[in-house]
Design an enzyme around this catalytic site. Structure first.
Site, PDB file in Angstrom:
ATOM      1  N   ALA A  63       0.796  -1.119   0.059  1.00 37.14           N
ATOM      2  CA  ALA A  63       0.024  -0.066   0.030  1.00 37.14           C
ATOM      3  C   ALA A  63       0.838   1.114   0.107  1.00 37.14           C
ATOM      4  O   ALA A  63       1.987   1.100   0.383  1.00 37.14           O
ATOM      5  CB  ALA A  63      -1.062   0.042   1.142  1.00 37.14           C
ATOM      6  N   GLY A 102       0.339  -5.252   0.867  1.00 39.24           N
ATOM      7  CA  GLY A 102      -0.673  -5.294   0.056  1.00 39.24           C
ATOM      8  C   GLY A 102      -0.286  -5.841  -1.169  1.00 39.24           C
ATOM      9  O   GLY A 102      -1.074  -6.219  -1.937  1.00 39.24           O
ATOM     10  N   GLU A 105      -0.730  -9.201  -0.722  1.00 38.90           N
ATOM     11  CA  GLU A 105      -1.990  -9.464  -0.847  1.00 38.90           C
ATOM     12  C   GLU A 105      -2.800  -9.632  -2.134  1.00 38.90           C
ATOM     13  O   GLU A 105      -3.687 -10.447  -2.488  1.00 38.90           O
ATOM     14  CB  GLU A 105      -2.939  -8.815   0.053  1.00 38.90           C
ATOM     15  CG  GLU A 105      -2.460  -8.646   1.335  1.00 38.90           C
ATOM     16  CD  GLU A 105      -3.120  -7.718   2.442  1.00 38.90           C
ATOM     17  OE1 GLU A 105      -2.626  -6.401   2.175  1.00 38.90           O
ATOM     18  OE2 GLU A 105      -3.690  -7.868   3.348  1.00 38.90           O
ATOM     19  N   GLU A 125       3.623  -5.372   7.547  1.00 45.27           N
ATOM     20  CA  GLU A 125       2.473  -4.267   7.882  1.00 45.27           C
ATOM     21  C   GLU A 125       2.943  -4.093   9.600  1.00 45.27           C
ATOM     22  O   GLU A 125       2.723  -2.868  10.067  1.00 45.27           O
ATOM     23  CB  GLU A 125       1.229  -4.771   7.953  1.00 45.27           C
ATOM     24  CG  GLU A 125       0.668  -4.622   6.348  1.00 45.27           C
ATOM     25  CD  GLU A 125       0.867  -5.795   5.545  1.00 45.27           C
ATOM     26  OE1 GLU A 125       1.879  -6.465   6.072  1.00 45.27           O
ATOM     27  OE2 GLU A 125       0.379  -5.840   4.570  1.00 45.27           O
TER      28      GLU A 125
HETATM   29  C1  3H9 Z   1       0.369  -2.272   3.440  1.00 45.65           C
HETATM   30  O1  3H9 Z   1       0.630  -2.744   2.374  1.00 45.65           O
HETATM   31  C2  3H9 Z   1      -1.202  -2.335   4.061  1.00 45.65           C
HETATM   32  C3  3H9 Z   1      -1.852  -3.406   3.547  1.00 45.65           C
HETATM   33  O2  3H9 Z   1      -1.911  -4.589   4.024  1.00 45.65           O
HETATM   34  C4  3H9 Z   1      -3.447  -3.020   3.598  1.00 45.65           C
HETATM   35  C5  3H9 Z   1      -3.917  -1.824   3.012  1.00 45.65           C
HETATM   36  C6  3H9 Z   1      -5.287  -1.665   2.876  1.00 45.65           C
HETATM   37  N1  3H9 Z   1       4.445   3.447   0.187  1.00 45.65           N
HETATM   38  O3  3H9 Z   1      13.046   1.558   0.634  1.00 45.65           O
HETATM   39  P1  3H9 Z   1      13.675   2.363  -0.694  1.00 45.65           P
HETATM   40  C7  3H9 Z   1       9.203   5.017  -0.982  1.00 45.65           C
HETATM   41  S1  3H9 Z   1       1.434  -1.222   4.443  1.00 45.65           S
HETATM   42  C8  3H9 Z   1       5.287   4.633  -0.276  1.00 45.65           C
HETATM   43  O4  3H9 Z   1      14.888   3.287  -0.413  1.00 45.65           O
HETATM   44  P2  3H9 Z   1      14.550   0.081  -1.748  1.00 45.65           P
HETATM   45  C9  3H9 Z   1      10.573   5.297   0.147  1.00 45.65           C
HETATM   46  O5  3H9 Z   1       9.931   6.268   1.060  1.00 45.65           O
HETATM   47  C10 3H9 Z   1       2.962  -1.143   3.119  1.00 45.65           C
HETATM   48  N2  3H9 Z   1       6.263   4.719  -0.552  1.00 45.65           N
HETATM   49  O6  3H9 Z   1      13.777   1.177  -1.770  1.00 45.65           O
HETATM   50  C11 3H9 Z   1      11.460   5.988  -0.783  1.00 45.65           C
HETATM   51  O7  3H9 Z   1      11.429   7.169  -1.137  1.00 45.65           O
HETATM   52  P3  3H9 Z   1      12.213   8.531  -1.289  1.00 45.65           P
HETATM   53  C12 3H9 Z   1       3.648  -2.706   3.166  1.00 45.65           C
HETATM   54  C13 3H9 Z   1       7.220   3.804  -0.341  1.00 45.65           C
HETATM   55  O8  3H9 Z   1      14.650  -0.540  -3.174  1.00 45.65           O
HETATM   56  C14 3H9 Z   1      11.493   5.024  -2.300  1.00 45.65           C
HETATM   57  O9  3H9 Z   1      10.118   4.609  -2.159  1.00 45.65           O
HETATM   58  N3  3H9 Z   1       4.810  -2.499   2.612  1.00 45.65           N
HETATM   59  C15 3H9 Z   1       6.505   2.903  -0.048  1.00 45.65           C
HETATM   60  O10 3H9 Z   1      15.785   0.023  -0.769  1.00 45.65           O
HETATM   61  C16 3H9 Z   1      12.307   4.018  -2.400  1.00 45.65           C
HETATM   62  O11 3H9 Z   1      12.300   3.061  -1.283  1.00 45.65           O
HETATM   63  C17 3H9 Z   1       5.919  -2.131   3.010  1.00 45.65           C
HETATM   64  O12 3H9 Z   1       6.169  -1.785   4.456  1.00 45.65           O
HETATM   65  C18 3H9 Z   1       5.398   2.442   0.119  1.00 45.65           C
HETATM   66  N4  3H9 Z   1       4.994   1.097   0.547  1.00 45.65           N
HETATM   67  O13 3H9 Z   1      13.524  -1.025  -1.014  1.00 45.65           O
HETATM   68  C19 3H9 Z   1       7.104  -2.025   2.274  1.00 45.65           C
HETATM   69  N5  3H9 Z   1       7.906   1.747  -0.252  1.00 45.65           N
HETATM   70  O14 3H9 Z   1      12.943   7.965  -2.503  1.00 45.65           O
HETATM   71  C20 3H9 Z   1       8.088  -1.040   2.777  1.00 45.65           C
HETATM   72  C21 3H9 Z   1       8.899   2.494  -0.192  1.00 45.65           C
HETATM   73  O15 3H9 Z   1      11.518   9.494  -1.722  1.00 45.65           O
HETATM   74  N6  3H9 Z   1       9.055  -0.705   1.614  1.00 45.65           N
HETATM   75  N7  3H9 Z   1       8.601   3.718  -0.348  1.00 45.65           N
HETATM   76  O16 3H9 Z   1      13.149   8.331   0.006  1.00 45.65           O
HETATM   77  C22 3H9 Z   1      10.109  -1.439   1.656  1.00 45.65           C
HETATM   78  O17 3H9 Z   1      10.361  -2.114   2.443  1.00 45.65           O
HETATM   79  C23 3H9 Z   1      11.046  -1.121   0.523  1.00 45.65           C
HETATM   80  O18 3H9 Z   1      10.830   0.368   0.140  1.00 45.65           O
HETATM   81  C24 3H9 Z   1      11.377  -2.154  -0.791  1.00 45.65           C
HETATM   82  C25 3H9 Z   1      12.483  -1.418  -1.768  1.00 45.65           C
HETATM   83  C26 3H9 Z   1      11.691  -3.259  -0.241  1.00 45.65           C
HETATM   84  C27 3H9 Z   1      10.048  -2.350  -1.248  1.00 45.65           C
END
Ligand code: 3H9
Length: 692
Positions: A63, A102, A105, A125
């Site tokens: 998400a 998400g 999901e 999450e």
């Molecule tokens: C969810 O899914 C809830 C659902 O179950 C239900 C919904 C109803 N959203 O980490 P990076 C940005 S909760 C928005 O350096 P990497 C991050 O801030 C979500 N922005 O990249 C950064 O911005 P900036 C569950 C996001 O390649 C840029 O993207 N998911 C999100 O080292 C690059 O990020 C998570 O918790 C996001 N979801 O790693 C996953 N994710 O460039 C969270 C990242 O401006 N994310 N950004 O600084 C991660 O773990 C890592 O970003 C990922 C990539 C492994 C995906």
């Protein structure tokens, strides 16, 4: 505006591509795009099956976290997953790279799941104070049973493609191109006439009371005040209900968590992790090379720093004063690397160790790119080391000091290349602790600072830029909140009540347990060092000096504030009389846990506001990151500055002014705090200003 979701179709197979860089987050436009793509699939007579995949380096990052806390925009993600699942034509999730939250999901909403080796399926999450809210807690247990779901979901864990296949979360793994492999899979399914296989149609998993008992017992102990893991277990338990009822319960619990301050704190921490290294001064500045690192000193700190470098495949040359000390350092490093293998952080200890050279002559450093000095904390000693480094290191090499409080500018000025000198303050154990304070005196070249940040990234550490002052960011703030704890003891609190209250706030240890662990000699030496500059109005913990003189040094002598059997401590009854004597006729009051927490935190925030106001920390968020990664501050509280915003700065300042009536020296309000209160602004506003 073009949709981030593309649809194409050829040879009976539709390909739905989500292209929303950088992480294909499921923001409103993506959710709408997916909804529309499934509608189009239904209407596309030429397509009989669809492949859903992510563009770029991953499937879906989950998400869009930046939407949380704002009014929700339809379609909601659970509805999008249900829409995909309801498709009359089969949909294959073709997953490469991470499929998180998400994103995972959405994959579970598809009818078949194919993963490329290297893909990762996970539910992070709870690390954001939430639980999977788009069917993850209902669909995963239907595929894998409860035990696997309870292993992953409350922990915020993930599984590799192979692991996901083994637990039944996915159907196939491929080494080939993910879209081409998915097309082969699609043709196979079409030939066999396989109908969509909907996870929501699967029966509830077989009951597994033991898996729930184990998970609840584990997380009751481990979560230390964090609510999401236990709520996540409750959501998984709802998979015993009919699917629609389970989904309703998951939604209820998800929305409940969405409203908690913990969710706000954890998301604040998530974004800070990424903002902390983004400093305007470093934009576009190329770091220097750091392939070969020198370390001076092979004590606990030096050996830890060398270990950290070896764990990241850097070559290390470590200098000790004689062969016996060099051998001892090698033994420590070998043990550190062996322990890293046991913790699963390293595969081949011998290969890492082969990158280590030990020497007793500084000329061995003539070819290194960067040397980190980790010798005794004494300015004269440090200057001697830096004079030798200056003489042998090649032009352009970086000279770093691991000092935790000495003046880095003075060290720099003692060399002929002050622009190449920087502070790299590691935290002990240096190969484990994530924080690295990068201490930047005025004359340091910008590409040297950029190199320090690049090195931290290579070491897997979180770097925070700090200005040059006694204690930098972290230890300076620590000295103040420790001071508040000592004052509370003099005013009537016991060290044991203070430790219990601080643990109740969410820290892993109270300040006096911490003092016992570090060694009471450390605090004594720090007080001795400051004796010449101490203000007459300052308070000295005389009881702690007496404890030191009695040889009670904490855990290492088996006696301190606590007496120890192994690492388990029980309150030392002999401390009480020392404290009573130190109190003299000072007026006494009683403190409950909340009052203790309030004073301790107010002292922390007030000093932190001074640190930000003086430019020692660039932004409030740098303080939050420092306390989270170096001092055990609970992540779910976001950090002290985020906490201060959440309780309100005016109330905090009122408290400080009240306490200043009896202790005006200690409780001097930070000018920045007064300014923010008078302007009606917050630390979050300052963080926002810094990104403009
Ligand atoms: C969810 O899914 C809830 C659902 O179950 C239900 C919904 C109803 N959203 O980490 P990076 C940005 S909760 C928005 O350096 P990497 C991050 O801030 C979500 N922005 O990249 C950064 O911005 P900036 C569950 C996001 O390649 C840029 O993207 N998911 C999100 O080292 C690059 O990020 C998570 O918790 C996001 N979801 O790693 C996953 N994710 O460039 C969270 C990242 O401006 N994310 N950004 O600084 C991660 O773990 C890592 O970003 C990922 C990539 C492994 C995906």
């Amino acid at each position: 505006m073009t949709s981030p979701v593309r649809y194409s179709s050829a040879d009976g197979i539709a390909v739905i591509t989500i292209d929303n860089p950088p992480v294909n987050a499921l923001g409103q436009a993506v959710r709408q795009g997916l909804w529309d793509a499934i509608d189009r699939l239904a209407q596309d007579d030429s397509a009989h099956i669809a492949i859903l995949h992510g563009a770029g380096s991953l499937f879906l990052g989950g998400a869009d976290i930046s939407e949380f806390g704002k009014p929700p925009q339809p379609p909601a993600l659970p509805d999008v997953c249900a829409r995909i699942e309801a498709s009359a034509k089969p949909v294959i999730a073709a997953v490469h790279g991470p499929a998180l939250g998400g994103g995972c999901e959405v994959a579970l909403g598809c009818h078949f799941r194919l993963a490329q080796t290297g893909a990762r399926f996970g539910f992070p999450e709870v690390k954001l104070g939430l639980l999977p809210g788009a069917g993850g807690t209902q669909r995963m247990p239907r595929l894998t049973g409860y035990a696997a779901a309870l292993d992953m979901i409350p922990a915020g864990g993930a599984a590799s493609a192979k692991g996901a296949l083994e637990i039944g979360l996915i159907d196939r793994v491929t080494d080939g191109d993910i879209v081409e492999a998915a097309k082969d899979y699609a043709r196979e399914l079409l030939t066999a006439g396989t109908a969509p296989r909907r996870v929501s149609d699967l029966p509830s998993p077989a009951p597994d009371a033991q898996a729930f008992d184990t998970a609840r017992a584990l997380w009751a102990k481990k979560s230390r005040g964090e609510v999401a893991p236990l709520q996540a277990i409750d959501a998984v338990a709802a998979a015993a209900l009919p699917f629609a009822d389970g989904m309703a319960e998951e939604r209820r619990l998800f929305l409940e968590l969405m409203e908690t301050p913990q969710r706000a704190g954890l998301i604040h921490a998530f974004f800070n992790d990424r903002k902390v290294s983004k400093l305007p001064e470093l934009k576009g500045v190329a770091p220097r090379d750091v392939a070969h690192v020198g370390v001076i000193g092979g004590g606990t700190m030096g050996a830890g720093i060398a270990t950290a470098c070896l764990l990241s495949s850097l070559s290390v040359t470590l200098i000790e004063r004689d062969d016996a000390s060099a051998d001892k350092a090698r033994t420590t490093i070998t043990a550190n690397l062996d322990a890293a293998v046991k913790r699963g952080k390293l595969r081949d200890a011998a290969a890492a160790l082969s990158q280590l050279t030990t020497a007793t002559d500084y000329t061995a450093l003539s070819d290194v790119n960067l040397t980190i000095e980790a010798v005794f904390e004494d300015m004269t000693v440090k200057k001697e080391v830096f004079a030798q480094l200056d003489a042998v290191m090649k032009p352009g090499a970086i000279l770093a000091t691991n000092t935790s409080y000495l003046d880095v500018a003075e060290i720099a000025e003692s060399t002929k290349r002050p622009q190449d000198v920087i502070g790299l303050h590691f935290f002990s154990p240096a190969h484990v602790m994530k924080l690295l304070e990068v201490v930047v005196p005025d004359g340091t070249a910008t590409d040297v600072t950029a190199t320090a940040f690049a090195l931290a990234k290579r070491l897997g550490k979180v770097a925070v830029r700090a200005g040059n002052c006694d204690g930098f960011i972290g230890n300076r703030i620590l000295a103040t909140y420790r001071g508040a704890a000592d004052r509370m003891i003099l005013d009537g609190a016991s060290p044991f009540d203070i430790d219990a209250a601080i643990k109740g706030f969410g820290l892993p240890m109270g300040p006096f347990e911490m003092a016992d662990l570090a060694g009471l000699d450390i605090g004594y030496m720090t007080r001795a060092r400051k004796v010449a500059t101490r203000d007459a109005r300052d308070v000295t913990p005389t009881w702690a000096d007496e404890m030191y003189h009695k040889g009670w040094l904490g855990q290492k002598t088996g006696q301190g504030y606590y007496t120890y059997e192994g690492r388990k401590g029980t309150p030392n009854p002999e401390v009480g009389p020392l404290i009573i004597a130190a109190r003299g006729d000072r007026p006494q009051q009683s403190f409950d846990a909340e009052q203790i927490q309030r004073r301790y935190m107010a002292a922390m925030v007030n000093e932190a506001a001074k640190v930000v106001g003086e430019g020692i920390a660039a932004r409030p968020l740098d303080v939050d990151v420092t306390l989270l990664y170096g001092y055990g501050f609970p992540r779910w509280r976001g950090g002290p500055m985020h906490w201060a915003d959440s309780v309100g700065l005016p109330a905090l300042l009122d408290d400080i002014r009240t306490w200043a009536e009896t202790d005006p020296y200690f409780w001097q309000p930070a000018p920045l705090l007064e300014q923010l209160v008078s302007d009606g602004r917050s630390f979050a506003d300052l963080n926002k200003d810094s990104t403009k």
